[in-house]
Design a protein around this motif. Sequence first.
Motif, PDB file in Angstrom:
ATOM      1  N   GLU A 186      -6.827  -1.669  10.009  1.00  0.00           N
ATOM      2  CA  GLU A 186      -5.888  -1.566  11.125  1.00  0.00           C
ATOM      3  C   GLU A 186      -4.484  -1.351  10.584  1.00  0.00           C
ATOM      4  O   GLU A 186      -4.123  -1.913   9.553  1.00  0.00           O
ATOM      5  CB  GLU A 186      -5.964  -2.884  11.910  1.00  0.00           C
ATOM      6  N   PHE A 187      -3.720  -0.542  11.258  1.00  0.00           N
ATOM      7  CA  PHE A 187      -2.334  -0.297  10.867  1.00  0.00           C
ATOM      8  C   PHE A 187      -1.423  -1.196  11.698  1.00  0.00           C
ATOM      9  O   PHE A 187      -1.715  -1.480  12.851  1.00  0.00           O
ATOM     10  CB  PHE A 187      -1.952   1.168  11.118  1.00  0.00           C
ATOM     11  N   LYS A 188      -0.310  -1.593  11.095  1.00  0.00           N
ATOM     12  CA  LYS A 188       0.694  -2.355  11.840  1.00  0.00           C
ATOM     13  C   LYS A 188       1.330  -1.411  12.853  1.00  0.00           C
ATOM     14  O   LYS A 188       1.618  -0.254  12.538  1.00  0.00           O
ATOM     15  CB  LYS A 188       1.743  -2.893  10.867  1.00  0.00           C
ATOM     16  N   VAL A 189       1.544  -1.927  14.051  1.00  0.00           N
ATOM     17  CA  VAL A 189       2.048  -1.086  15.145  1.00  0.00           C
ATOM     18  C   VAL A 189       3.253  -1.753  15.798  1.00  0.00           C
ATOM     19  O   VAL A 189       3.304  -2.976  15.916  1.00  0.00           O
ATOM     20  CB  VAL A 189       0.926  -0.870  16.197  1.00  0.00           C
ATOM     21  N   ASP A 190       4.218  -0.951  16.192  1.00  0.00           N
ATOM     22  CA  ASP A 190       5.376  -1.417  16.961  1.00  0.00           C
ATOM     23  C   ASP A 190       5.551  -0.511  18.173  1.00  0.00           C
ATOM     24  O   ASP A 190       5.253   0.679  18.091  1.00  0.00           O
ATOM     25  CB  ASP A 190       6.665  -1.309  16.136  1.00  0.00           C
ATOM     26  N   VAL A 191       6.033  -1.081  19.238  1.00  0.00           N
ATOM     27  CA  VAL A 191       6.389  -0.264  20.395  1.00  0.00           C
ATOM     28  C   VAL A 191       7.887  -0.417  20.596  1.00  0.00           C
ATOM     29  O   VAL A 191       8.395  -1.532  20.711  1.00  0.00           O
ATOM     30  CB  VAL A 191       5.634  -0.718  21.667  1.00  0.00           C
ATOM     31  N   GLU A 192       8.567   0.719  20.574  1.00  0.00           N
ATOM     32  CA  GLU A 192      10.011   0.715  20.807  1.00  0.00           C
ATOM     33  C   GLU A 192      10.313   1.780  21.832  1.00  0.00           C
ATOM     34  O   GLU A 192       9.988   2.950  21.627  1.00  0.00           O
ATOM     35  CB  GLU A 192      10.765   0.998  19.503  1.00  0.00           C
ATOM     36  N   GLY A 193      10.892   1.347  22.926  1.00  0.00           N
ATOM     37  CA  GLY A 193      11.203   2.305  23.989  1.00  0.00           C
ATOM     38  C   GLY A 193       9.930   2.940  24.514  1.00  0.00           C
ATOM     39  O   GLY A 193       8.984   2.236  24.868  1.00  0.00           O
ATOM     40  N   ARG A 194       9.901   4.241  24.522  1.00  0.00           N
ATOM     41  CA  ARG A 194       8.754   4.952  25.080  1.00  0.00           C
ATOM     42  C   ARG A 194       7.717   5.331  24.026  1.00  0.00           C
ATOM     43  O   ARG A 194       6.754   6.011  24.334  1.00  0.00           O
ATOM     44  CB  ARG A 194       9.250   6.221  25.776  1.00  0.00           C
ATOM     45  N   PHE A 195       7.912   4.894  22.783  1.00  0.00           N
ATOM     46  CA  PHE A 195       7.030   5.369  21.714  1.00  0.00           C
ATOM     47  C   PHE A 195       6.288   4.249  20.992  1.00  0.00           C
ATOM     48  O   PHE A 195       6.783   3.139  20.861  1.00  0.00           O
ATOM     49  CB  PHE A 195       7.840   6.175  20.687  1.00  0.00           C
ATOM     50  N   VAL A 196       5.091   4.601  20.542  1.00  0.00           N
ATOM     51  CA  VAL A 196       4.285   3.696  19.726  1.00  0.00           C
ATOM     52  C   VAL A 196       4.426   4.171  18.279  1.00  0.00           C
ATOM     53  O   VAL A 196       4.196   5.340  17.982  1.00  0.00           O
ATOM     54  CB  VAL A 196       2.795   3.740  20.143  1.00  0.00           C
ATOM     55  N   TYR A 197       4.820   3.257  17.418  1.00  0.00           N
ATOM     56  CA  TYR A 197       5.015   3.577  16.004  1.00  0.00           C
ATOM     57  C   TYR A 197       3.929   2.912  15.167  1.00  0.00           C
ATOM     58  O   TYR A 197       3.486   1.802  15.474  1.00  0.00           O
ATOM     59  CB  TYR A 197       6.370   3.071  15.509  1.00  0.00           C
ATOM     60  N   MET A 198       3.557   3.585  14.108  1.00  0.00           N
ATOM     61  CA  MET A 198       2.577   3.040  13.183  1.00  0.00           C
ATOM     62  C   MET A 198       3.255   2.977  11.810  1.00  0.00           C
ATOM     63  O   MET A 198       4.006   3.869  11.443  1.00  0.00           O
ATOM     64  CB  MET A 198       1.386   3.993  13.148  1.00  0.00           C
ATOM     65  N   TRP A 199       2.987   1.916  11.062  1.00  0.00           N
ATOM     66  CA  TRP A 199       3.571   1.765   9.724  1.00  0.00           C
ATOM     67  C   TRP A 199       2.600   2.330   8.704  1.00  0.00           C
ATOM     68  O   TRP A 199       1.435   1.940   8.668  1.00  0.00           O
ATOM     69  CB  TRP A 199       3.858   0.292   9.436  1.00  0.00           C
ATOM     70  N   VAL A 200       3.091   3.247   7.884  1.00  0.00           N
ATOM     71  CA  VAL A 200       2.239   3.836   6.839  1.00  0.00           C
ATOM     72  C   VAL A 200       2.870   3.596   5.475  1.00  0.00           C
ATOM     73  O   VAL A 200       4.093   3.578   5.325  1.00  0.00           O
ATOM     74  CB  VAL A 200       2.017   5.350   7.053  1.00  0.00           C
ATOM     75  N   GLU A 201       2.001   3.415   4.513  1.00  0.00           N
ATOM     76  CA  GLU A 201       2.472   3.158   3.157  1.00  0.00           C
ATOM     77  C   GLU A 201       2.946   4.460   2.539  1.00  0.00           C
ATOM     78  O   GLU A 201       2.281   5.485   2.646  1.00  0.00           O
ATOM     79  CB  GLU A 201       1.338   2.561   2.316  1.00  0.00           C
ATOM     80  N   GLU A 202       4.116   4.387   1.918  1.00  0.00           N
ATOM     81  CA  GLU A 202       4.631   5.562   1.211  1.00  0.00           C
ATOM     82  C   GLU A 202       3.962   5.631  -0.140  1.00  0.00           C
ATOM     83  O   GLU A 202       3.848   4.612  -0.822  1.00  0.00           O
ATOM     84  CB  GLU A 202       6.135   5.441   1.034  1.00  0.00           C
ATOM     85  N   LYS A 203       3.542   6.807  -0.483  1.00  0.00           N
ATOM     86  CA  LYS A 203       2.907   6.970  -1.785  1.00  0.00           C
ATOM     87  C   LYS A 203       3.994   7.102  -2.852  1.00  0.00           C
ATOM     88  O   LYS A 203       4.869   7.928  -2.772  1.00  0.00           O
ATOM     89  CB  LYS A 203       2.028   8.214  -1.785  1.00  0.00           C
ATOM     90  N   LYS A 204       3.907   6.204  -3.830  1.00  0.00           N
ATOM     91  CA  LYS A 204       4.832   6.293  -4.962  1.00  0.00           C
ATOM     92  C   LYS A 204       4.022   6.757  -6.155  1.00  0.00           C
ATOM     93  O   LYS A 204       2.907   6.327  -6.352  1.00  0.00           O
ATOM     94  CB  LYS A 204       5.396   4.917  -5.279  1.00  0.00           C
ATOM     95  N   SER A 205       4.582   7.602  -6.899  1.00  0.00           N
ATOM     96  CA  SER A 205       3.879   8.010  -8.103  1.00  0.00           C
ATOM     97  C   SER A 205       4.882   8.154  -9.233  1.00  0.00           C
ATOM     98  O   SER A 205       6.060   7.860  -9.079  1.00  0.00           O
ATOM     99  CB  SER A 205       3.134   9.317  -7.865  1.00  0.00           C
TER     100      SER A 205
END
Length: 150
Positions: free
Chosen positions: A127-146
């Motif tokens: 499951e991804f962490k989710v936030d709702v702000e205003g009219r939008f649903v946001y999902m948190w994704v891990e940034e790939k570091k290399s």
Amino acid sequence: MKKETRREFLVNLIMGGGILSAFVLFIFNIAKYIYPKLGAPTFRKVVIAKADEIELGQVKEVRFGDQILYLANINGKYKVFSSICTHLGCRVRWEENNQRFFCPCHHAVFDKDGKVLSGPPPRPLDEFKVDVEGRFVYMWVEEKKSWGII
Ligand code: FES
């Protein structure tokens, strides 16, 4: 003692540089293999849907890059699940009629909350962490570091 000619000096310099470069690249690639990720993971949030796009109790397939995800509105709370089965990685699908996620590979069943109801998967759907702000649903994704280069 024979004096080194200019040509011999340049050949030795180029060969020595090549050998040194190959050695440095070899060590660098070993380090990359042993430590593929650098530091703590960082996350960024991305818009996954409009909040009014999905009704209460509904589960909807959404795409993020090349991933297929499921956005669910469960009791007014949004959740985003991976479509990758936690058993051996087959793709689960949402069955609207049965109100469940089903994995056809080994007949696993997950409930609307991603919990395993039957079958061999050892854990719930990711499951991804989710936030709702205003009219939008946001999902948190891990940034790939290399390591950035090579
Ligand atoms: S891969 Fe899904 S149940 Fe085995």
